[in-house]
Design an enzyme around this catalytic site. Sequence first.
Site, mmCIF file in Angstrom:
data_model
loop_
_atom_site.group_PDB
_atom_site.id
_atom_site.type_symbol
_atom_site.label_atom_id
_atom_site.label_comp_id
_atom_site.label_asym_id
_atom_site.label_seq_id
_atom_site.Cartn_x
_atom_site.Cartn_y
_atom_site.Cartn_z
ATOM 1 N N ASP A 42 -2.678 3.221 -0.359
ATOM 2 C CA ASP A 42 -3.111 2.508 -1.681
ATOM 3 C C ASP A 42 -3.879 3.362 -2.622
ATOM 4 O OD1 ASP A 42 -2.706 0.301 0.356
ATOM 5 O OD2 ASP A 42 -4.643 0.406 1.141
ATOM 6 N N GLU A 217 -0.845 -8.603 -3.721
ATOM 7 C CA GLU A 217 -2.184 -7.730 -3.938
ATOM 8 C C GLU A 217 -2.074 -6.483 -4.572
ATOM 9 O OE1 GLU A 217 -2.265 -7.475 0.585
ATOM 10 O OE2 GLU A 217 -0.923 -5.601 0.528
#
Length: 596
Positions: A42, A217
Amino acid sequence: MLRLALSALVYSVCTIAGSTSVLPGQALKSYINPVIPGFSPDPSCTRVNGTFYCVNSSFNAFPGNPLYVSRDLQHFKQIGNVISRPEQLPGLANTNGSTSGVWAASIREHGGMFYVTTTLVYDNMPQQNLSRWDNILFTNPDPIGNPNGWSDPIHFYFPGYDTSLFWDDDGKVWVQGSHAWQIYPQIQQYQIDLSNGQSLTGDPIMMWNGTGGLAPEGPHVYKKEGWYYLLIAEGGTGLNHMGTMARAQNITGPWESYEHNPVLTNANTSLYLQTVGHTDIFNDTAGNYWAVALSTRNGTKNFPMGRETVMVPVDWSGDWPVFNGATPGHAYIQMQGPLPAVESAVEGESLAYEQSTGHLAGADEWELFAPGSTLPVHYLYLRLPDTSKYAISPEGHPYSLSLLGSWRNLTGTDGRTGNPTFVGRRQTQVRFESQVDIEFAPQLDGEEAGLTVFLQQAAHFDLGVVSLSASSASQQGYPPPGNGTDMSRYIRLRTITVNSTHQGTVDPISTPMILPLNLSTTEPVKLTLRVQAPNESSYLFSWSETSSNAWNVIGSGDATQTIVGMFASGNGINSTTPAYFSNFIYSGWRDFPGQP
Ligand SMILES: *[C@@H]1O[C@H](CO)[C@@H](O)[C@H](O)[C@H]1NC(C)=O
Ligand SMILES: *[C@@H]1O[C@H](CO)[C@@H](O)[C@H](O)[C@H]1NC(C)=O
Ligand SMILES: *[C@@H]1O[C@H](CO)[C@@H](O)[C@H](O)[C@H]1NC(C)=O
Ligand SMILES: *[C@@H]1O[C@H](CO)[C@@H](O)[C@H](O)[C@H]1NC(C)=O
Ligand SMILES: *[C@@H]1O[C@H](CO)[C@@H](O)[C@H](O)[C@H]1NC(C)=O
Ligand SMILES: *[C@@H]1O[C@H](CO)[C@@H](O)[C@H](O)[C@H]1NC(C)=O
Ligand SMILES: *[C@@H]1O[C@H](CO)[C@@H](O)[C@H](O)[C@H]1NC(C)=O
Ligand SMILES: *[C@@H]1O[C@H](CO)[C@@H](O)[C@H](O)[C@H]1NC(C)=O
Ligand SMILES: *[C@@H]1O[C@H](CO)[C@@H](O)[C@H](O)[C@H]1NC(C)=O
Ligand SMILES: *[C@@H]1O[C@H](CO)[C@@H](O)[C@H](O)[C@H]1NC(C)=O
Ligand SMILES: *[C@@H]1O[C@H](CO)[C@@H](O)[C@H](O)[C@H]1NC(C)=O
Ligand SMILES: *[C@H]1O[C@H](CO)[C@@H](O)[C@H](O)[C@H]1NC(C)=O
């Protein structure tokens, strides 16, 4: 989001002709993916002047949210951690489950202040329980000069995760995130007051559904030539992971989906890098655009490296950004690409970077634990450590790290909290070797210390020195101590693996490999413990008498782990004898010249 649902891989290296502009006469350098190897999911990056700042997720590890800086997009130096003081986030002591902890972070700079937003997730609580999602904001005016100077967090409301900030030209600040429990999961936002985390526009409002992939997301908003661009991740963090985009002429929408989505994915390819997604775009001083994303390697069997950070050139000369010179919808991230020179725009800035201490991502090390030193910035604990159990160069033991065993060992089901005595670093190369000297005189039944490769509490391999009473040894079916003394020392390898058909449960522990050491019970055991990963699918454990070169292979196991470290445990009792570790060495094999 974190789902370690991973499959297998083939090793192939592909070079690409990148789309990045390279000025005439400029030396063509290249970069190699992953740019930040080993457990670095991420990623989020931003550029300020001539320096790139990147952060990512860290889950149950402490310190949390490592901060990397780079001047050339080839070397990423970890200079600190956004979460470096237990008081910043006491909740990290009680995270339950390996998918809990600090999820994706986003880094931005505005008006001379750096902002990191992230979410402390209690993944065992129901989705609708707002206590599950602790969204937090940290600030630091000078991350390079004061790398541990991140503020205590402001806690702000968001019914989900992956929060990210966007400053509009009118000075308004919007926070986007992934709403986690709508019937149709969706990206939402509200206008935030950064001084207190309050919403200025009421409940979060719907932005975009995505294109129908699982779990929209990881949103980020960019503004370019009057348009607002929304980049998100979809498809889940597994093989269908992708980056998709929408844009709008007003920050409040309506958002129009790009007709050629996805903008980036390695799904339905057999490339070495898979699961590419969770992307952030930034530019360099030469005007080139870049994106970072997470990726996993398609291993023949397992994914020993976890989710890593990869980089790709972006051409944003037209309306929509084009990743890796691809036809839209077919933008693949590959192993290497050309890298234009990236020059500093600000005098003096380079010096500050050069003088900053830190650890280059992926670098080898030989750690001495010298008197007066502190643990290196890239070392990790599991949750918040009991610092009374750790000491560098204590009285009488210079150049050592002493660890006093916790009553907990490293094992637990996925639903177990707690902080065993353990510290380590990421495995940053597929093939590597690591070793450490240990001096340990365990006295109590069950006291143990050694070297571990650790993925999570339900999956780790431990090579340790352990003392056991004759009755414990016989109860566990171990060979009896050599000469009938009541307490004896053994060297033991235990492999604890997640049972893939019963996720979250611990397999009946495979028969440990154990050898009596037959040493007298008063002299400390002095050994060198070693783990090697000769290929992408196995680990090999061995030990030798310290300063001897005769290695005794004790066993091997399948590779799935990502942190290499030292541990100490009483296996149910509090240890009373510290173990002294010294000369911790990590050395990785580079598959390509110049690889981190
Ligand atoms: C990963 O590699 C294996 C072994 O070569 C191959 O069979 C499989 O198709 C690959 N998976 C993906 C998603 O590319
Ligand atoms: C960027 O450059 C400006 C102008 O020199 C300077 O004021 C500012 O402090 C720099 N920011 C950082 C984070 O280096
Ligand atoms: C949320 O979960 C916590 C911990 O399980 C519990 O104490 C609390 O009552 C829950 N809150 C709601 C609104 O369900
Ligand atoms: C979100 O997606 C669902 C299912 O695709 C659709 O029914 C719904 O109308 C969408 N909502 C918006 C606001 O687009
Ligand atoms: C954007 O939308 C808001 C209402 O949602 C409106 O007040 C504002 O005028 C719009 N701005 C532009 C530039 O259209
Ligand atoms: C390039 O990045 C900087 C810093 O993030 C940003 O302020 C600027 O708008 C970007 N330039 C363009 C042309 O998008
Ligand atoms: C962890 O969460 C699970 C599911 O809510 C619960 O059953 C378990 O008791 C929790 N463990 C601890 C140590 O809190
Ligand atoms: C224990 O056994 C070792 C070798 O097996 C021997 O050298 C040692 O003297 C024995 N110790 C005692 C106390 O018998
Ligand atoms: C996983 O656990 C089940 C049930 O205990 C068992 O039948 C199976 O053999 C285990 N799988 C592996 C790979 O150990
Ligand atoms: C870990 O400690 C517990 C007691 O807390 C013990 O039951 C267990 O056997 C130990 N070892 C492993 C590998 O779980
Ligand atoms: C270990 O020590 C801690 C305090 O340091 C105590 O809370 C805990 O109960 C002890 N555990 C055992 C099994 O003795
Ligand atoms: C992400 O975090 C890991 C540690 O959790 C670190 O090794 C990696 O380099 C980081 N990557 C970025 C882009 O910050």
